[in-house]
Design an enzyme around this catalytic site. Structure first.
Site, PDB file in Angstrom:
ATOM      1  N   GLU A 108       0.840  -1.212   0.000  1.00 45.85           N
ATOM      2  CA  GLU A 108       0.000   0.000   0.000  1.00 45.85           C
ATOM      3  C   GLU A 108       0.869   1.254   0.000  1.00 45.85           C
ATOM      4  OE1 GLU A 108      -2.306  -1.380   3.366  1.00 45.85           O
ATOM      5  OE2 GLU A 108      -4.108  -1.295   2.139  1.00 45.85           O
ATOM      6  N   GLU A 128      -3.891  -9.429   3.774  1.00 42.27           N
ATOM      7  CA  GLU A 128      -4.670  -9.139   4.975  1.00 42.27           C
ATOM      8  C   GLU A 128      -5.805 -10.123   5.220  1.00 42.27           C
ATOM      9  OE1 GLU A 128      -3.527  -7.022   2.793  1.00 42.27           O
ATOM     10  OE2 GLU A 128      -2.900  -5.158   3.743  1.00 42.27           O
TER      11      GLU A 128
HETATM   12  N1  T1G Z   1       3.849  -7.966  11.934  1.00 40.39           N
HETATM   13  C1  T1G Z   1       4.533  -8.386  13.029  1.00 40.39           C
HETATM   14  N2  T1G Z   1       5.476  -9.371  13.014  1.00 40.39           N
HETATM   15  C2  T1G Z   1       5.715  -9.930  11.816  1.00 40.39           C
HETATM   16  C3  T1G Z   1       5.047  -9.547  10.645  1.00 40.39           C
HETATM   17  C4  T1G Z   1       4.071  -8.518  10.734  1.00 40.39           C
HETATM   18  N3  T1G Z   1       3.419  -8.069   9.671  1.00 40.39           N
HETATM   19  N4  T1G Z   1       5.514 -10.314   9.625  1.00 40.39           N
HETATM   20  C5  T1G Z   1       6.436 -11.130  10.157  1.00 40.39           C
HETATM   21  N5  T1G Z   1       6.570 -10.909  11.463  1.00 40.39           N
HETATM   22  C6  T1G Z   1       7.506 -11.569  12.377  1.00 40.39           C
HETATM   23  C7  T1G Z   1       7.168 -13.031  12.573  1.00 40.39           C
HETATM   24  O1  T1G Z   1       6.206 -13.183  13.595  1.00 40.39           O
HETATM   25  C8  T1G Z   1       8.509 -13.611  12.949  1.00 40.39           C
HETATM   26  O2  T1G Z   1       8.738 -13.225  14.301  1.00 40.39           O
HETATM   27  C9  T1G Z   1       9.475 -12.801  12.089  1.00 40.39           C
HETATM   28  O3  T1G Z   1       8.788 -11.576  11.758  1.00 40.39           O
HETATM   29  C10 T1G Z   1       9.865 -13.515  10.810  1.00 40.39           C
HETATM   30  O4  T1G Z   1       8.645 -13.848  10.162  1.00 40.39           O
HETATM   31  C11 T1G Z   1      -2.703  -1.619   6.884  1.00 40.39           C
HETATM   32  C12 T1G Z   1      -3.631  -3.863   7.988  1.00 40.39           C
HETATM   33  C13 T1G Z   1       6.887 -11.346   5.500  1.00 40.39           C
HETATM   34  C14 T1G Z   1       6.426 -13.438   4.189  1.00 40.39           C
HETATM   35  O5  T1G Z   1       0.367 -10.297   6.649  1.00 40.39           O
HETATM   36  O6  T1G Z   1       3.785 -13.229   5.678  1.00 40.39           O
HETATM   37  O7  T1G Z   1      -0.544  -4.555   6.517  1.00 40.39           O
HETATM   38  O8  T1G Z   1       9.022 -15.549  15.224  1.00 40.39           O
HETATM   39  O9  T1G Z   1       9.086 -16.330  10.195  1.00 40.39           O
HETATM   40  O10 T1G Z   1       9.180 -16.934   6.738  1.00 40.39           O
HETATM   41  O11 T1G Z   1      -3.562  -2.816   5.069  1.00 40.39           O
HETATM   42  O12 T1G Z   1       6.481 -13.000   7.853  1.00 40.39           O
HETATM   43  O13 T1G Z   1      11.026 -14.157  14.622  1.00 40.39           O
HETATM   44  O14 T1G Z   1       9.578 -13.527  16.581  1.00 40.39           O
HETATM   45  O15 T1G Z   1       7.193 -15.347   8.832  1.00 40.39           O
HETATM   46  O16 T1G Z   1      10.723 -15.010   6.021  1.00 40.39           O
HETATM   47  C15 T1G Z   1      -0.001  -7.627   6.297  1.00 40.39           C
HETATM   48  C16 T1G Z   1       2.908 -11.258   7.388  1.00 40.39           C
HETATM   49  C17 T1G Z   1      -0.185  -7.142   7.683  1.00 40.39           C
HETATM   50  C18 T1G Z   1       2.695 -10.268   6.255  1.00 40.39           C
HETATM   51  C19 T1G Z   1       8.283 -13.346   5.838  1.00 40.39           C
HETATM   52  N6  T1G Z   1       1.264  -8.317   6.164  1.00 40.39           N
HETATM   53  N7  T1G Z   1       4.238 -11.811   7.368  1.00 40.39           N
HETATM   54  O17 T1G Z   1       8.248 -14.733   6.033  1.00 40.39           O
HETATM   55  O18 T1G Z   1       9.591 -14.918   8.180  1.00 40.39           O
HETATM   56  S1  T1G Z   1      -1.754  -6.321   7.892  1.00 40.39           S
HETATM   57  C20 T1G Z   1       1.337  -9.641   6.386  1.00 40.39           C
HETATM   58  C21 T1G Z   1       4.554 -12.803   6.503  1.00 40.39           C
HETATM   59  C22 T1G Z   1      -1.582  -4.890   6.993  1.00 40.39           C
HETATM   60  C23 T1G Z   1      -2.568  -2.858   6.065  1.00 40.39           C
HETATM   61  C24 T1G Z   1      -2.825  -4.104   6.803  1.00 40.39           C
HETATM   62  C25 T1G Z   1       5.939 -13.351   6.610  1.00 40.39           C
HETATM   63  C26 T1G Z   1       6.872 -12.844   5.507  1.00 40.39           C
HETATM   64  P1  T1G Z   1       9.647 -14.181  15.249  1.00 40.39           P
HETATM   65  P2  T1G Z   1       8.568 -15.224   9.346  1.00 40.39           P
HETATM   66  P3  T1G Z   1       9.510 -15.481   6.696  1.00 40.39           P
END
Ligand code: T1G
Length: 702
Positions: A108, A128
């Site tokens: 975004e 999301e």
């Molecule tokens: N928020 C907080 N922590 C996150 C995070 C996030 N978005 N993404 C990853 N982590 C942490 C995860 O818990 C882990 O922590 C570490 O980072 C490594 O993650 C306004 C409302 C990016 C593809 O849904 O899909 O934006 O265990 O093991 O395999 O419209 O992380 O080390 O303590 O998964 O390399 C939208 C979610 C949010 C992406 C990387 N975004 N993340 O995968 O690492 S809502 C998502 C992922 C939003 C807006 C809306 C994956 C990754 P720890 P990992 P990875």
């Protein structure tokens, strides 16, 4: 230049670089969005700056909003003061330079920029919906303006990650850089190139229209996977707003829909599942300084359904894998099954022909042990009997290189016993795949007493490298997933003795959110498989609760789909389960012979009889130190048994009922039905202290 701990502003001549640095994935955590706004304002106020770049430090662009912040009372800037709004107002062009991931709020933000460039390995998406919300930062309004309504609908309701080359084709990216280009210098050059281009190409200034019919068509097409959920439908409504309202009105509509979702049960459960799937990889009692062995040359022994699926899993993720079986005929049959599985995917359109050929070429059928002696890891998947597995393990131990790891796909057999026939018990562990092994994501890593930390870590890492979610299980009969599931499997048949019918139980579980009812699943797997396990347990335990109705069907040769009849009847060539009056008669007859009083059941009682029995067993597993945490049980139920994800998992769901309520109901069934419903010690303790299942302190791993 402006410095904040998570966002910094640098300059390269007349180009300002806004660099996010919030490891590990540059989520929009505390201070990040404000830092970006601060840097944007500073760069726009600096007359020497002609254009800007937004990029991320470390391994990624921006991975989206900080999911940990949802459901808290975190401050959300009002519309008009968010990063996207400041970008819209920017008088100078901003180039988003993407590597790693641009997901959710990350994409975004990139779409708030005027240009988007990426390295070929980058991935973008709006995932999301997978955590029960919708793109709340303008994604539902800008994406359709870049790619059209239909593609936006598909991307937003699936949440899928789109590789950079495809994103370029769709119009999300302006350029994909040549392999090996330095992103930062390419971004600066690009920003300099567009510095004087006017008007600024703002995504919000594009328009998008759509045939109104596509929205209902999308609602119909997601109906099955979005059952009982709200977020996917709100995603559609938000995209519909992009096509029917002006940009500002669409943004307001998106925000309204977002706010309806953020604190809903569905979003809370999906956020829980997201973090549980990351927690499960943590092995708190193993030394931090031991790394998993980077295996390169896997072998699979046993080319049956499971062995073939396991070999496919390796091939699907780029590994050359050797596969062998006891006879050439069995090996040929196994290879035919593998080819047929891939051909089905190609026919369905989920796999390209050339990709199938690449994967098939990685699967190497070999004649015997001599051909796998140099492999560094082997997964045994021969017949599920100890007297078959032990000689195989003894032979593997004899022929394999001394540092090779020996893993077994056994679903319940004693891994200590199996390790005892080798001279390398420290290199033996269980790697229990779930059928079909190339589809189901759960890999249960079973921990024999003598397995070294490196062996356990290597087994856990092996799962992740082939697209699985690895979860550690103690060496107990049925390990964790199947052991916690076993009471469910008994209770569902006992319900029939008391007056239920298979179709009634299946309807309750499908309405709850399972893709298939448990009786239909039994017919799919084969009722003869379960019978083997029941025989073994009855022989080992004189108090074992027999299931005469299930045994009767197997005696009659009603194994399920493979014999055209099981719990249900099947028409030739059709997998649709049809209730069978013959089964109803068998149930009635056996129940009469057993003298079981008949009764009517509410849907709630059916649901709780099945799930509470497993919650109780999961508490026993935790109190025996056979699993690290209750959320690991949830991950296993989500990815091993298809428990509906938007309910979080078995233990998460039980917490929604309340630990005291679960205990009281189990205690009542204990009075009514006897020992099999005796509340576990941990359950009683949790109820007495009103401690949620998710905060249970399990015994140290045993
Ligand atoms: N928020 C907080 N922590 C996150 C995070 C996030 N978005 N993404 C990853 N982590 C942490 C995860 O818990 C882990 O922590 C570490 O980072 C490594 O993650 C306004 C409302 C990016 C593809 O849904 O899909 O934006 O265990 O093991 O395999 O419209 O992380 O080390 O303590 O998964 O390399 C939208 C979610 C949010 C992406 C990387 N975004 N993340 O995968 O690492 S809502 C998502 C992922 C939003 C807006 C809306 C994956 C990754 P720890 P990992 P990875």
């Amino acid at each position: 230049m402006s410095e904040s701990p998570v966002v910094r502003l640098e300059k390269d001549g007349d180009v300002a670089l806004i660099i996010v640095n919030y490891p590990p994935v540059n989520a929009l955590g505390p201070g990040v969005a404000d830092g970006i706004v601060d840097c944007l304002n500073k760069a726009n106020a600096d007359p020497s700056v002609k254009s800007l770049v937004l990029m991320g430090d470390g391994r990624s662009f921006i991975a989206g909003a900080d999911i940990r912040g949802f459901g808290t009372n975190r401050k959300r800037p009002p519309i008009g003061q968010r990063t996207y709004d400041v970008m819209d107002a920017s008088p100078k062009p901003i180039v988003a330079a993407i590597h790693g991931y641009a997901l959710g709020g990350g994409l975004e933000n990139a779409m708030g920029c005027h240009y988007r460039i990426a390295v070929p390995s980058a991935k973008v998406g709006l995932p999301e919906v997978l955590i029960g919300i919708l793109p709340g930062g303008g994604g539902t309004q800008r994406l359709p303006r870049l790619v059209g309504a239909q593609t936006a609908l598909e991307m937003i309701t699936s949440g899928r990650h789109v590789p950079a080359p495809e994103a370029r084709k769709l119009g999300i990216l302006d350029e994909v850089l040549p392999e090996g280009t330095d992103l930062r210098s390419a971004a600066v050059a690009y920003a300099r190139k567009v510095a004087d281009v006017r008007p600024l190409p703002r995504v919000r200034d594009k328009s998008v229209t759509a045939d109104p019919a596509i929205f209902d068509a999308m609602r119909k097409s997601i109906a099955r996977r979005a059952r009982n959920q709200t977020a996917p439908y709100h995603c559609i409504a938000a995209v519909e707003a992009a096509c029917t309202m002006d940009f500002e009105a669409g943004i307001r509509r998106e925000n309204e829909l977002f706010l309806e979702l953020e604190n809903a049960d569905e979003a809370k459960a999906l956020r829980y599942a997201f973090f549980a799937e990351r927690e499960v990889a943590k092995l708190p009692d193993l030394p931090k300084d031991v790394a998993p062995y980077e295996f390169k040359d896997p072998a699979v022994i046993g080319a049956g359904t499971m062995g073939g699926g396991i070999a496919m899993s390796f091939a699907d993720f780029g590994y050359d894998v050797k596969i062998m079986d006891a006879t050439q005929e069995a090996l040929d049959r196994g290879m035919e099954r593998i080819k047929a599985n891939y051909a089905t995917s190609v026919k369905r359109g989920s796999l390209a022909q050339e990709e199938m050929e690449r994967r098939l070429a990685r699967i190497h059928p070999v004649a015997g042990y001599d051909d796998i002696k140099d492999c560094d890891v082997v997964v045994e998947a021969v017949f599920e009997r100890m007297d078959v597995k032990k000689p195989v393990f003894a032979k593997l131990d004899e022929v394999m290189r001394p540092d090779a790891f020996l893993f077994s796909n056994t679903s319940a057999l004693d891994m200590d016993d199996l390790a005892s026939v080798t001279k390398r018990a420290d290199k033996v562990a269980g790697t229990h795949f779930f059928s079909p092994a190339n589809v189901m994501k759960l890999l249960e890593v079973v921990r024999p007493a003598e397995a070294s930390p490196q062996t356990l870590m290597t087994a856990m890492a092996l799962g992740r490298k082939i697209g699985k979610i690895s979860a550690m299980a103690g060496n107990t009969d049925g390990f964790v997933a199947n052991r916690s599931r076993a009471p469910f499997n008994s209770e569902m048949v006992i319900l029939l003795e008391e007056g239920c019918l298979p179709e009634q139980v299946d309807k309750v579980m499908v309405d709850f959110g399972y893709p298939m009812g448990p009786f239909a699943v039994g017919d799919l797997a084969g009722l003869d498989i379960g019978a083997e396990g029941r025989k073994r347990r009855a022989a080992a335990n004189p108090n074992y609760r027999k299931l005469p109705i299930a045994d009767k069907l197997v005696e009659m040769g009603r194994y399920g789909q493979k014999t055209g009849a099981g719990w249900y009847r099947y028409e030739k060539g059709d997998r649709t389960p049809h209730p069978d009056p013959e089964v109803a008669a068998i149930i009635k007859q056996v129940a009469a012979e057993m003298g079981v009083p008949q009764k009517d059941f509410t849907d709630t009682e059916i649901l709780q009889r099945l799930l509470f029995s497993s919650v109780n067993e999961a508490c026993r597993i935790l109190e025996e130190g056979k699993a690290y945490r209750a959320s690991d049980v949830d991950v296993m139920w989500l990815h091993g048994f298809g428990f509906p994800r938007y309910r979080g998992g078995l233990m998460y769901w039980a917490d929604g009922i309340g630990v005291k309520n679960v205990y009281n109901q189990i205690a009542a069934w204990h009075q009514q039905y006897g020992e099999r419903w005796a509340p576990s010690k941990l359950l009683r303790e949790l109820a007495e202290t009103n401690t949620p299942f998710r905060q249970a302190k399990p015994a140290p791993f045993a």
